[in-house]
Write a protein that holds these residues in place. Structure first.
Motif, PDB file in Angstrom:
ATOM      1  N   LEU A 190       4.569  -2.709 -10.381  1.00  0.00           N
ATOM      2  CA  LEU A 190       3.807  -2.909  -8.867  1.00  0.00           C
ATOM      3  C   LEU A 190       2.852  -4.066  -9.017  1.00  0.00           C
ATOM      4  O   LEU A 190       2.941  -4.883  -8.071  1.00  0.00           O
ATOM      5  CB  LEU A 190       3.419  -1.540  -8.669  1.00  0.00           C
ATOM      6  N   GLY A 191       2.116  -4.287 -10.212  1.00  0.00           N
ATOM      7  CA  GLY A 191       1.113  -5.155 -10.144  1.00  0.00           C
ATOM      8  C   GLY A 191       1.703  -6.415 -10.415  1.00  0.00           C
ATOM      9  O   GLY A 191       1.397  -7.719  -9.578  1.00  0.00           O
ATOM     10  N   ARG A 239       4.059   5.604  -5.554  1.00  0.00           N
ATOM     11  CA  ARG A 239       4.128   5.769  -6.914  1.00  0.00           C
ATOM     12  C   ARG A 239       2.676   6.661  -7.592  1.00  0.00           C
ATOM     13  O   ARG A 239       3.115   7.361  -8.496  1.00  0.00           O
ATOM     14  CB  ARG A 239       3.788   4.124  -7.641  1.00  0.00           C
ATOM     15  N   LYS A 240       1.696   6.922  -7.001  1.00  0.00           N
ATOM     16  CA  LYS A 240       0.583   7.672  -7.220  1.00  0.00           C
ATOM     17  C   LYS A 240       1.320   9.219  -7.321  1.00  0.00           C
ATOM     18  O   LYS A 240       0.920   9.947  -7.827  1.00  0.00           O
ATOM     19  CB  LYS A 240      -0.530   7.715  -6.392  1.00  0.00           C
ATOM     20  N   LYS A 268       3.398  -7.703  -7.087  1.00  0.00           N
ATOM     21  CA  LYS A 268       2.244  -8.167  -6.098  1.00  0.00           C
ATOM     22  C   LYS A 268       1.698  -9.648  -6.387  1.00  0.00           C
ATOM     23  O   LYS A 268       1.659 -10.434  -5.591  1.00  0.00           O
ATOM     24  CB  LYS A 268       1.260  -7.318  -6.088  1.00  0.00           C
ATOM     25  N   LYS A 305       0.882  -1.200   0.044  1.00  0.00           N
ATOM     26  CA  LYS A 305       0.134  -0.052  -0.141  1.00  0.00           C
ATOM     27  C   LYS A 305       0.876   1.239  -0.076  1.00  0.00           C
ATOM     28  O   LYS A 305       0.434   2.054  -0.772  1.00  0.00           O
ATOM     29  CB  LYS A 305      -1.048   0.062   1.242  1.00  0.00           C
ATOM     30  N   TRP A 326       3.949   1.329  -1.213  1.00  0.00           N
ATOM     31  CA  TRP A 326       4.451   1.585  -2.305  1.00  0.00           C
ATOM     32  C   TRP A 326       3.548   2.160  -3.490  1.00  0.00           C
ATOM     33  O   TRP A 326       3.997   2.793  -4.336  1.00  0.00           O
ATOM     34  CB  TRP A 326       5.227   0.025  -2.915  1.00  0.00           C
ATOM     35  N   GLU A 327       2.353   1.559  -3.514  1.00  0.00           N
ATOM     36  CA  GLU A 327       1.282   2.171  -4.661  1.00  0.00           C
ATOM     37  C   GLU A 327       1.091   3.629  -4.209  1.00  0.00           C
ATOM     38  O   GLU A 327       0.993   4.232  -5.251  1.00  0.00           O
ATOM     39  CB  GLU A 327       0.109   1.232  -4.385  1.00  0.00           C
ATOM     40  N   THR A 328       1.079   3.999  -3.083  1.00  0.00           N
ATOM     41  CA  THR A 328       0.764   5.426  -2.569  1.00  0.00           C
ATOM     42  C   THR A 328       1.863   6.255  -3.170  1.00  0.00           C
ATOM     43  O   THR A 328       1.799   7.264  -3.800  1.00  0.00           O
ATOM     44  CB  THR A 328       0.539   5.777  -1.201  1.00  0.00           C
ATOM     45  N   PHE A 383       3.288   1.513 -12.623  1.00  0.00           N
ATOM     46  CA  PHE A 383       2.199   0.687 -12.115  1.00  0.00           C
ATOM     47  C   PHE A 383       2.151  -0.930 -12.307  1.00  0.00           C
ATOM     48  O   PHE A 383       1.860  -1.656 -11.784  1.00  0.00           O
ATOM     49  CB  PHE A 383       0.995   1.389 -12.219  1.00  0.00           C
TER      50      PHE A 383
END
Length: 151
Positions: free
Chosen positions: A97-98, A12-13, A101, A6, A8-10, A94
């Motif tokens: 990232l996917g 990247r945003k 995961k 989470k 990491w995703e934030t 992204f």
């Protein structure tokens, strides 16, 4: 690992939001006193994650050799990044990232070659690598926030 992903995703945003505020010319500008630019930092976090997580796990990285060379640790911008290259970096932010995961969920990361970073962090396993990656990306966000003051 949910919290790690989470964060990491934030992160990247936030990277995407930051770069979307600048022209390609601004993204490529190396301000006086700096050794790189905004777009290099973007490419670097992508390539570094692949090395820290995949290569050190004995798995192939998911970026081209050319991209790896261009943005690897110790590299510097040698030319101008094109719009097509920038668009690819945005997608990779992204998609990788996917992919990571998914690969983690199916147990793809079985072994890990222990590594001590240049800043003295000892990474003993995949969990350490992913947590350090978040730290590393946050450092580069700070560098980018500083660079943007001068472009």
């Amino acid at each position: 690992m949910d919290a790690t992903f989470k964060i990491w995703e934030t992160n990247r945003k936030h990277f995407l939001k930051l770069i979307e505020n600048y022209s390609l010319e601004q993204l490529n500008k190396i301000p006086e006193g700096f050794s790189n630019n905004l777009v290099w930092n973007l490419g670097h976090i992508i390539v570094a994650q692949q090395g820290l997580v995949y290569r050190l796990s004995g798995l192939p990285i998911n970026v081209t050799d050319e991209m790896n060379e261009k943005y690897r640790n110790g590299s510097k911008p040698t030319g101008t990044t094109t719009q097509a290259e920038l668009d690819e970096l945005k997608v990779l932010l992204f998609s990788l990232l996917g992919q990571t995961k998914e690969d983690y969920a199916v147990g793809k990361f079985i072994t890990y070659n222990e590594y001590t970073t240049g800043t003295g962090f000892h990474l003993a396993n995949i969990k350490d690598a992913m947590e350090f990656n978040n730290y590393h990306e946050a450092l580069h966000m700070g560098f980018m926030m500083n660079i943007r003051k001068f472009i």
